[in-house]
Design a protein around this motif. Structure first.
Motif, PDB file in Angstrom:
ATOM      1  N   ALA A   1       0.837  -1.214   0.000  1.00 34.37           N
ATOM      2  CA  ALA A   1       0.000   0.000   0.000  1.00 34.37           C
ATOM      3  C   ALA A   1       0.865   1.255   0.000  1.00 34.37           C
ATOM      4  CB  ALA A   1      -0.918   0.006   1.216  1.00 34.37           C
ATOM      5  N   LEU A   2       0.282   2.321  -0.541  1.00 37.89           N
ATOM      6  CA  LEU A   2       0.979   3.608  -0.612  1.00 37.89           C
ATOM      7  C   LEU A   2      -0.077   4.692  -0.330  1.00 37.89           C
ATOM      8  CD1 LEU A   2       3.658   4.985  -1.411  1.00 37.89           C
ATOM      9  CD2 LEU A   2       2.980   4.798  -3.788  1.00 37.89           C
ATOM     10  N   ILE A   3       0.020   5.312   0.861  1.00 34.62           N
ATOM     11  CA  ILE A   3      -1.023   6.265   1.287  1.00 34.62           C
ATOM     12  C   ILE A   3      -0.380   7.618   1.572  1.00 34.62           C
ATOM     13  CG2 ILE A   3      -2.872   6.673   2.973  1.00 34.62           C
ATOM     14  CD1 ILE A   3      -2.620   3.610   3.621  1.00 34.62           C
TER      15      ILE A   3
ATOM     16  N   HIS B   1      -6.087  -1.016  -6.894  1.00 36.53           N
ATOM     17  CA  HIS B   1      -4.989  -1.347  -5.982  1.00 36.53           C
ATOM     18  C   HIS B   1      -3.634  -0.782  -6.392  1.00 36.53           C
ATOM     19  CE1 HIS B   1      -3.569  -4.358  -8.793  1.00 36.53           C
ATOM     20  NE2 HIS B   1      -2.495  -4.507  -8.037  1.00 36.53           N
ATOM     21  N   ASP B   2      -3.491  -0.444  -7.689  1.00 38.34           N
ATOM     22  CA  ASP B   2      -2.188   0.017  -8.175  1.00 38.34           C
ATOM     23  C   ASP B   2      -1.995   1.506  -7.863  1.00 38.34           C
ATOM     24  OD1 ASP B   2      -0.002  -1.074  -9.271  1.00 38.34           O
ATOM     25  OD2 ASP B   2      -0.584  -0.798 -11.363  1.00 38.34           O
ATOM     26  N   GLY B   3      -0.759   1.913  -7.592  1.00 42.44           N
ATOM     27  CA  GLY B   3      -0.476   3.331  -7.364  1.00 42.44           C
ATOM     28  C   GLY B   3      -0.782   3.785  -5.940  1.00 42.44           C
ATOM     29  N   ALA B   4      -0.958   5.099  -5.786  1.00 44.81           N
ATOM     30  CA  ALA B   4      -1.107   5.660  -4.432  1.00 44.81           C
ATOM     31  C   ALA B   4      -2.502   6.213  -4.192  1.00 44.81           C
ATOM     32  CB  ALA B   4      -0.100   6.784  -4.252  1.00 44.81           C
TER      33      ALA B   4
ATOM     34  N   THR C   1      -5.101   5.128  -7.157  1.00 42.72           N
ATOM     35  CA  THR C   1      -4.271   4.824  -8.357  1.00 42.72           C
ATOM     36  C   THR C   1      -3.480   6.048  -8.841  1.00 42.72           C
ATOM     37  OG1 THR C   1      -5.867   5.303 -10.119  1.00 42.72           O
ATOM     38  CG2 THR C   1      -5.979   3.107  -9.176  1.00 42.72           C
ATOM     39  N   CYS C   2      -3.087   6.920  -7.915  1.00 45.20           N
ATOM     40  CA  CYS C   2      -2.359   8.130  -8.320  1.00 45.20           C
ATOM     41  C   CYS C   2      -0.898   7.788  -8.613  1.00 45.20           C
ATOM     42  CB  CYS C   2      -2.408   9.187  -7.223  1.00 45.20           C
ATOM     43  SG  CYS C   2      -4.085   9.657  -6.869  1.00 45.20           S
ATOM     44  N   TYR C   3      -0.354   8.491  -9.576  1.00 48.55           N
ATOM     45  CA  TYR C   3       1.045   8.296  -9.935  1.00 48.55           C
ATOM     46  C   TYR C   3       1.889   9.370  -9.251  1.00 48.55           C
ATOM     47  CZ  TYR C   3       5.266   7.526 -12.559  1.00 48.55           C
ATOM     48  OH  TYR C   3       6.569   7.256 -12.886  1.00 48.55           O
ATOM     49  N   LEU C   4       2.909   8.950  -8.508  1.00 50.28           N
ATOM     50  CA  LEU C   4       3.747   9.894  -7.761  1.00 50.28           C
ATOM     51  C   LEU C   4       5.124  10.013  -8.431  1.00 50.28           C
ATOM     52  CD1 LEU C   4       3.051   8.603  -4.121  1.00 50.28           C
ATOM     53  CD2 LEU C   4       1.762  10.298  -5.414  1.00 50.28           C
ATOM     54  N   PRO C   5       5.806  11.142  -8.208  1.00 45.76           N
ATOM     55  CA  PRO C   5       7.149  11.269  -8.798  1.00 45.76           C
ATOM     56  C   PRO C   5       8.132  10.339  -8.090  1.00 45.76           C
ATOM     57  CG  PRO C   5       6.686  13.115  -7.346  1.00 45.76           C
ATOM     58  CD  PRO C   5       5.424  12.304  -7.411  1.00 45.76           C
ATOM     59  N   LEU C   6       8.975   9.677  -8.845  1.00 44.41           N
ATOM     60  CA  LEU C   6       9.957   8.770  -8.234  1.00 44.41           C
ATOM     61  C   LEU C   6      11.178   9.561  -7.784  1.00 44.41           C
ATOM     62  CD1 LEU C   6       9.955   5.731 -10.695  1.00 44.41           C
ATOM     63  CD2 LEU C   6       8.793   5.932  -8.510  1.00 44.41           C
ATOM     64  N   SER C   7      11.698   9.234  -6.624  1.00 46.55           N
ATOM     65  CA  SER C   7      12.890   9.924  -6.139  1.00 46.55           C
ATOM     66  C   SER C   7      14.118   9.414  -6.897  1.00 46.55           C
ATOM     67  CB  SER C   7      13.065   9.642  -4.646  1.00 46.55           C
ATOM     68  OG  SER C   7      14.338  10.048  -4.244  1.00 46.55           O
TER      69      SER C   7
ATOM     70  N   LEU D   1      15.094  -1.160  -1.910  1.00 44.77           N
ATOM     71  CA  LEU D   1      13.754  -0.553  -1.952  1.00 44.77           C
ATOM     72  C   LEU D   1      13.345  -0.352  -3.411  1.00 44.77           C
ATOM     73  CD1 LEU D   1      14.190   2.145   0.842  1.00 44.77           C
ATOM     74  CD2 LEU D   1      13.120  -0.103   1.042  1.00 44.77           C
ATOM     75  N   GLY D   2      12.146  -0.805  -3.731  1.00 45.52           N
ATOM     76  CA  GLY D   2      11.664  -0.721  -5.120  1.00 45.52           C
ATOM     77  C   GLY D   2      10.922   0.571  -5.395  1.00 45.52           C
ATOM     78  N   THR D   3      10.116   0.555  -6.457  1.00 46.94           N
ATOM     79  CA  THR D   3       9.479   1.799  -6.910  1.00 46.94           C
ATOM     80  C   THR D   3       8.401   2.318  -5.949  1.00 46.94           C
ATOM     81  OG1 THR D   3       8.096   0.421  -8.299  1.00 46.94           O
ATOM     82  CG2 THR D   3       9.927   1.518  -9.369  1.00 46.94           C
ATOM     83  N   ARG D   4       7.732   1.423  -5.220  1.00 45.23           N
ATOM     84  CA  ARG D   4       6.697   1.898  -4.278  1.00 45.23           C
ATOM     85  C   ARG D   4       7.356   2.824  -3.239  1.00 45.23           C
ATOM     86  NH1 ARG D   4       2.104  -1.058  -3.505  1.00 45.23           N
ATOM     87  NH2 ARG D   4       3.207  -3.018  -3.783  1.00 45.23           N
ATOM     88  N   HIS D   5       8.496   2.345  -2.715  1.00 45.51           N
ATOM     89  CA  HIS D   5       9.191   3.150  -1.702  1.00 45.51           C
ATOM     90  C   HIS D   5       9.792   4.417  -2.313  1.00 45.51           C
ATOM     91  CE1 HIS D   5       8.785  -0.724   0.356  1.00 45.51           C
ATOM     92  NE2 HIS D   5       8.893  -0.030   1.481  1.00 45.51           N
ATOM     93  N   ARG D   6      10.311   4.291  -3.538  1.00 48.16           N
ATOM     94  CA  ARG D   6      10.892   5.451  -4.224  1.00 48.16           C
ATOM     95  C   ARG D   6       9.828   6.515  -4.501  1.00 48.16           C
ATOM     96  NH1 ARG D   6      15.883   6.215  -5.852  1.00 48.16           N
ATOM     97  NH2 ARG D   6      17.247   4.471  -5.408  1.00 48.16           N
ATOM     98  N   ALA D   7       8.627   6.056  -4.848  1.00 44.18           N
ATOM     99  CA  ALA D   7       7.522   7.000  -5.089  1.00 44.18           C
ATOM    100  C   ALA D   7       7.151   7.703  -3.779  1.00 44.18           C
ATOM    101  CB  ALA D   7       6.317   6.260  -5.667  1.00 44.18           C
ATOM    102  N   GLY D   8       7.184   6.956  -2.676  1.00 48.70           N
ATOM    103  CA  GLY D   8       6.884   7.541  -1.352  1.00 48.70           C
ATOM    104  C   GLY D   8       7.908   8.615  -0.998  1.00 48.70           C
TER     105      GLY D   8
ATOM    106  N   VAL E   1       3.301   0.362   2.846  1.00 52.12           N
ATOM    107  CA  VAL E   1       3.293  -1.003   3.361  1.00 52.12           C
ATOM    108  C   VAL E   1       3.956  -1.876   2.308  1.00 52.12           C
ATOM    109  CG1 VAL E   1       1.887  -2.887   4.292  1.00 52.12           C
ATOM    110  CG2 VAL E   1       1.101  -0.531   4.538  1.00 52.12           C
ATOM    111  N   SER E   2       4.977  -2.606   2.716  1.00 53.58           N
ATOM    112  CA  SER E   2       5.710  -3.426   1.753  1.00 53.58           C
ATOM    113  C   SER E   2       5.000  -4.756   1.511  1.00 53.58           C
ATOM    114  CB  SER E   2       7.123  -3.686   2.279  1.00 53.58           C
ATOM    115  OG  SER E   2       7.728  -4.685   1.513  1.00 53.58           O
ATOM    116  N   GLU E   3       4.842  -5.047   0.216  1.00 49.67           N
ATOM    117  CA  GLU E   3       4.193  -6.303  -0.159  1.00 49.67           C
ATOM    118  C   GLU E   3       5.151  -7.473   0.108  1.00 49.67           C
ATOM    119  OE1 GLU E   3       2.226  -5.843  -3.990  1.00 49.67           O
ATOM    120  OE2 GLU E   3       2.662  -7.946  -4.368  1.00 49.67           O
ATOM    121  N   GLU E   4       6.452  -7.160   0.059  1.00 48.81           N
ATOM    122  CA  GLU E   4       7.469  -8.198   0.186  1.00 48.81           C
ATOM    123  C   GLU E   4       7.675  -8.613   1.645  1.00 48.81           C
ATOM    124  OE1 GLU E   4      10.345  -7.077  -2.921  1.00 48.81           O
ATOM    125  OE2 GLU E   4      11.780  -7.920  -1.455  1.00 48.81           O
TER     126      GLU E   4
END
Ligand SMILES: Nc1ncnc2c1ncn2[C@@H]1O[C@H](COP(=O)(O)OP(=O)(O)OP(=O)(O)O)[C@@H](O)[C@H]1O
Length: 295
Positions: free
Chosen positions: A147-149, A187-190, A202-208, A217-224, A238-241
């Protein structure tokens, strides 16, 4: 020193009230005051706030350069002025466009005559919302649902909200869990949270592009991390892994956060002061209460 005092004196003498003040002058003063007020509100609610702090430093530096007769520096700054203004307009093009759109939408009289503070209260996220966020994050963590909130703060995230699907629903843990359920359309995105509502999914965030971030850390964390670099939002990941709950704030990521740590950060968003005695007691009470709810 005497030279500067003389300069100030001369400037002061030139400052005098006009001989007569007409009604049109008062109208002009009021219009300028309203304009400055709205510009300040705009600056506060966009990325321009951080930039303004940087600009203030440059202005202080320029005043010093002027006083110390650093002519070459002054010349460079004067010649770069036009380029800098053009660059600012390009960088803030989305915000400026949105500000002009809002000008068209706004009922100016209503917002000017709003003397009560209900807007300020509405603005804060409630204790219930905080409990629901914590419950959802750690429940999803237990079953390894990613999850990405993003919880909006002063900087309005309208441009990121537009990349997703609008929802505008009261935030509950069940809603969040449902949104991030695997293989569902949202479920995809933020998810973006404003006040106490989920405004979009399903919002798209800028990747760091921070190179120092942990390579695992993958793209979910990078987007956060990315959204926390361009705004003052707090983002829960929340990490799926691993099922770990992390949060990002001010370009930093705090991985494997405990519920109380996250709760403390969320209370800070409410702008209540936990420093004073009554505040601290209330906070401790709320933590105990929340722990009961989480169990
Ligand atoms: N720019 C983005 N904006 C919003 N969400 C994004 C973005 N990039 C990726 N995501 C979300 O992250 C998911 C991919 O996560 P990925 O496995 O790459 O990241 P991760 O940081 O390793 O997280 P996890 O630990 O959950 O696997 C995507 O399915 C999508 O939902």
């Amino acid at each position: 020193m005497e030279k500067y005092i003389e300069l100030l004196k001369r400037y002061w003498v030139n400052l005098s009230l006009p001989k007569s003040i007409e009604v049109i002058d008062i109208i002009q003063i009021l219009l300028i005051a309203v304009f400055v007020y709205y510009v300040m509100l705009w600056v506060k609610s966009t990325r321009a706030y951080t930039l303004l702090k940087g600009l203030m430093m440059v202005v202080v530096f320029l005043i010093l350069a002027y006083l110390l007769h650093m002519d070459v520096l002054i010349w460079i700054f004067t010649n770069l002025g036009v380029v800098a203004i053009t660059a600012l307009i390009i960088i803030f093009q989305p915000e400026l466009r949105r500000a002009l759109e809002q000008l068209g939408e706004k009922n100016m009289i209503n917002s000017l005559l709003r003397f009560d503070n209900t807007k300020v209260e509405e603005w804060k996220i409630s204790d219930t919302t905080i409990n629901e966020l914590i419950r959802a994050a750690y429940d999803m963590g237990e079953v390894k649902t990613g999850a990405l909130i993003v919880i909006e703060n002063n900087v309005i995230l309208r441009e990121y909200e537009k990349t997703g699907i609008p929802l505008d629903s009261v935030l509950t843990s069940q809603l969040l869990i449902n949104i991030f359920e695997h293989n569902t359309p949202l479920h995809d995105g933020a998810v973006i949270v404003r006040h106490n509502r989920v405004v979009a999914a399903t919002c798209y965030l800028p990747l760091s592009d921070n190179l120092t971030l942990n390579k695992n850390l993958g793209t979910r964390h990078r987007a956060g991390v990315g959204i926390s670099e361009v705004s003052d939002a707090l983002t829960i990941i929340v990490s799926e892994e691993t099922g770990n709950v992390s949060y990002t704030l001010g370009g930093k990521i705090y991985t494997g956060a405990a519920p109380n740590e996250l709760r403390e950060q969320l209370y800070k968003l409410q702008k209540k002061n936990p420093g004073d005695e009554t505040g601290r007691k209330r906070w401790r009470g709320r933590v105990k209460n929340a722990e009961k709810i989480h169990k």
